[in-house]
Design an enzyme around this catalytic site. Sequence first.
Site, PDB file in Angstrom:
ATOM      1  N   GLU A 111      14.229  13.645   4.438  1.00  0.00           N
ATOM      2  CA  GLU A 111      14.520  12.279   4.907  1.00  0.00           C
ATOM      3  C   GLU A 111      13.691  11.877   6.116  1.00  0.00           C
ATOM      4  OE1 GLU A 111      18.874  12.858   5.439  1.00  0.00           O
ATOM      5  OE2 GLU A 111      18.996  10.846   4.640  1.00  0.00           O
ATOM      6  N   LYS A 161      21.226   2.808   6.182  1.00  0.00           N
ATOM      7  CA  LYS A 161      22.403   3.580   6.596  1.00  0.00           C
ATOM      8  C   LYS A 161      23.553   3.446   5.598  1.00  0.00           C
ATOM      9  CE  LYS A 161      24.651   6.271   9.306  1.00  0.00           C
ATOM     10  NZ  LYS A 161      24.311   7.689   9.109  1.00  0.00           N
ATOM     11  N   CYS A 171      39.409   8.423  22.167  1.00  0.00           N
ATOM     12  CA  CYS A 171      39.885   8.003  23.488  1.00  0.00           C
ATOM     13  C   CYS A 171      38.739   7.808  24.473  1.00  0.00           C
ATOM     14  CB  CYS A 171      40.831   9.046  24.043  1.00  0.00           C
ATOM     15  SG  CYS A 171      42.230   9.352  22.977  1.00  0.00           S
ATOM     16  N   LYS A 190      17.907  16.828   4.907  1.00  0.00           N
ATOM     17  CA  LYS A 190      17.581  16.379   6.273  1.00  0.00           C
ATOM     18  C   LYS A 190      16.071  16.397   6.474  1.00  0.00           C
ATOM     19  CE  LYS A 190      20.363  14.799   7.194  1.00  0.00           C
ATOM     20  NZ  LYS A 190      21.580  14.685   6.523  1.00  0.00           N
ATOM     21  N   ARG A 231      33.887   3.491  20.275  1.00  0.00           N
ATOM     22  CA  ARG A 231      34.408   4.784  19.848  1.00  0.00           C
ATOM     23  C   ARG A 231      35.682   4.649  19.004  1.00  0.00           C
ATOM     24  NH1 ARG A 231      32.935   9.261  22.276  1.00  0.00           N
ATOM     25  NH2 ARG A 231      35.038  10.094  22.394  1.00  0.00           N
ATOM     26  N   HIS A 248      14.745  32.391 -11.824  1.00  0.00           N
ATOM     27  CA  HIS A 248      14.857  31.616 -13.065  1.00  0.00           C
ATOM     28  C   HIS A 248      13.869  30.462 -13.111  1.00  0.00           C
ATOM     29  CE1 HIS A 248      18.268  34.038 -14.147  1.00  0.00           C
ATOM     30  NE2 HIS A 248      18.809  33.788 -12.956  1.00  0.00           N
ATOM     31  N   ASN A 297      41.973  12.577  28.097  1.00  0.00           N
ATOM     32  CA  ASN A 297      41.305  12.747  26.800  1.00  0.00           C
ATOM     33  C   ASN A 297      41.402  14.210  26.421  1.00  0.00           C
ATOM     34  OD1 ASN A 297      40.538  10.133  26.759  1.00  0.00           O
ATOM     35  ND2 ASN A 297      38.327  10.501  26.950  1.00  0.00           N
ATOM     36  N   GLY A 298      41.672  14.473  25.167  1.00  0.00           N
ATOM     37  CA  GLY A 298      41.728  15.860  24.716  1.00  0.00           C
ATOM     38  C   GLY A 298      43.101  16.181  24.178  1.00  0.00           C
ATOM     39  N   GLU A 301      21.726  20.495   2.040  1.00  0.00           N
ATOM     40  CA  GLU A 301      21.800  19.552   3.151  1.00  0.00           C
ATOM     41  C   GLU A 301      20.591  19.743   4.092  1.00  0.00           C
ATOM     42  OE1 GLU A 301      23.235  16.941   3.772  1.00  0.00           O
ATOM     43  OE2 GLU A 301      23.142  16.681   5.933  1.00  0.00           O
ATOM     44  N   TRP A 342      43.230   6.692  21.012  1.00  0.00           N
ATOM     45  CA  TRP A 342      43.199   6.843  19.551  1.00  0.00           C
ATOM     46  C   TRP A 342      44.339   7.812  19.240  1.00  0.00           C
ATOM     47  CZ3 TRP A 342      39.269   5.700  15.685  1.00  0.00           C
ATOM     48  CH2 TRP A 342      39.495   6.325  14.454  1.00  0.00           C
TER      49      TRP A 342
HETATM   50  C1  F6R Z   1      21.762  11.494   4.323  1.00  0.00           C
HETATM   51  C2  F6R Z   1      22.518  10.269   4.204  1.00  0.00           C
HETATM   52  C3  F6R Z   1      22.862   9.772   2.851  1.00  0.00           C
HETATM   53  C4  F6R Z   1      24.357   9.452   2.775  1.00  0.00           C
HETATM   54  C5  F6R Z   1      24.704   8.826   1.423  1.00  0.00           C
HETATM   55  C6  F6R Z   1      26.179   8.576   1.295  1.00  0.00           C
HETATM   56  O1  F6R Z   1      21.459  11.818   5.636  1.00  0.00           O
HETATM   57  O2  F6R Z   1      22.869   9.652   5.181  1.00  0.00           O
HETATM   58  O3  F6R Z   1      22.524  10.713   1.883  1.00  0.00           O
HETATM   59  O4  F6R Z   1      25.068  10.629   2.977  1.00  0.00           O
HETATM   60  O5  F6R Z   1      24.017   7.621   1.278  1.00  0.00           O
HETATM   61  O6  F6R Z   1      26.643   7.706   2.263  1.00  0.00           O
HETATM   62  P1  F6R Z   1      28.171   7.610   2.609  1.00  0.00           P
HETATM   63  O7  F6R Z   1      28.605   8.912   3.150  1.00  0.00           O
HETATM   64  O8  F6R Z   1      28.267   6.503   3.620  1.00  0.00           O
HETATM   65  O9  F6R Z   1      28.910   7.284   1.347  1.00  0.00           O
END
Ligand code: F6R
Length: 600
Positions: A483, A595, A2, A480, A27, A499, A99-100, A476, A75
Amino acid sequence: MCGIVGYLGNKNTTKILLEGLKELEYRGYDSAGLALLNGEDIEVYKALGKLENLREKTKNILNNSFELGIGHTRWATHGKPTELNAHPHSGQYSYIVHNGIIENYKEIKDSLLLQGHKFISQTDTEVIVHLFENINNKINDPKQAFKDTISKLKGAFSILLVTKADPNKIYFFKNGSPLIVAKGNEKQEFLFASSDAPLIGLAQNAIYLEDGVGGVVSKEELEIFSDNYIWSILPTSKQFAQKNGHRFFMEKEIYEQGDVVSDCMLGRVKDNEINFDEIDSSILDGINEIKICACGTSYHASMASAYLFERLSKIRCNVEIASEFRYKEPLLTNDTLFIVVSQSGETADTLEALKMAKNAGLKTLVVCNVNNSSMTRVANNTILTRAGIEKGVASTKAFSTQTVVLWMLSLYFAKIKSSLSKELLQKEIQALSQVPKVLVVNNKLHEKTRRLSKRYLHGHGFFFIGRDVFYPLALEGALKLKEISYLHAEGYPSGEMKHGPIALADPELFTIALMPKNSLYEKVKSNVEELSARDSTICSISPLHFELSDDFIKTNDRDHYMLEFFEMLVVLQLLSMEISIRLGNDVDMPRNLAKSVTVE
Ligand code: F6R
């Protein structure tokens, strides 16, 4: 999600509101509406679908003389996307955008129904405007009635309210969802918006309202019912505004996790129950097993959820990297619910895994951030994560919303299968409801990661270690870091050290140890002691002080391991980002990465 805009001034109100809503379009929304006022004349326009439909409806009034107006993109949460459910909502003489979510809307609605109020929508928002009129009808004092209304609401609510009982004014309040009030560039002009993009170019000074702060504005005066506010200078560039004042999209996205997770839970966690309107409870009929396929960050969220599906829903669950799954000639039987998890909905390997499962006749479900993406079109069922557009290549808010959706789903399945006692289910839902607050970035914690980051710019590698759900979180954290910093980092279950990996331990090996209080603390502690004894440099993240730490990031004392999980997630995201910034890297667009990975 929203969006809210509001305008009071001498310019073309309709045009400004429509242009403001356009800025919030990214959004996502499914309907939009405006209420336009001139003294006691009020006109309301609503349209389903794109803003163009609303623009079409209002095109004959574009040269209008409305002095003020409020606008909204909705939304759907409470009630389907229909014109009746679109905002603004009205009573007899007042109009509101919101909103909310109002958590106690049902009690309020029941009481108002008994007093003769009639409701035409299924929304929680409509009760606010009726409550306001109910009180005002008794005391005939709109300002006091507005304050009394606010004091009776529970939940998240940012609102703008206009009323013929006090024409030419906009009442406003912020709690939970964001709301900004700005002084326009012209005299006697004020604007409102739920993020600063619609205000750029029209105003320079604004108050980013704090929770619990509201007020009323007329052309002559802005009155805030609190001392808790400061004026800020609005950014001048739209690009900067899109980052909400943050240095990078990644930073903005880390900071907005509390809000997007609230959005993600809207309508799904209510009255102490979990519901998904988008799936049918028969989804589990004939199902004995869950298989999840995903890549990268989405794979880590899936891995964390496997612990929850087994522990809470008591359904066997295994998770596979989609690119491995595709070529292993997997055995697919139709007592398996096949779930794919993807931010983009376009990742080639995950999409192909989904098609394989669907062709084999399995029930399929996608947990995805992008509606109408390829995966949502293929899967039998879709649950959207509602994270909003994620621009940083390194995924942050996608992970937190995916994990929240999967946790909710495991509880929804637990409800269907009666696999948890009522008390335990309530306890889980209580904890789940606190996630948005836990995800709010604590300034001190951010500063601590910024200061620590200077110590972690070299070395021959990082071990991120944890157990249980903190193992996927460690994966994760390591992903991060690698990357965006290009430093070598690996995630491990901490019990695995002895191990093999422990052979690498020396002072130039940095161990980031996830040491939650509520999950296997003593076990992880022994694993970290083993590394410390071999001189690895230890940075522990924990609510409990650990004497062997070289660096210590203290998290809050929480009573559920998943709340510790989300707090540590933010720490890991911030630490990687601060390291990357110090190294001078492009945080939002790291080298070699894209991305959306639409190739194998
Ligand atoms: C890590 C990252 C990638 C995605 C992967 C899957 O920060 O962005 O590892 O997580 O490429 O992408 P989706 O989630 O769009 O299938």
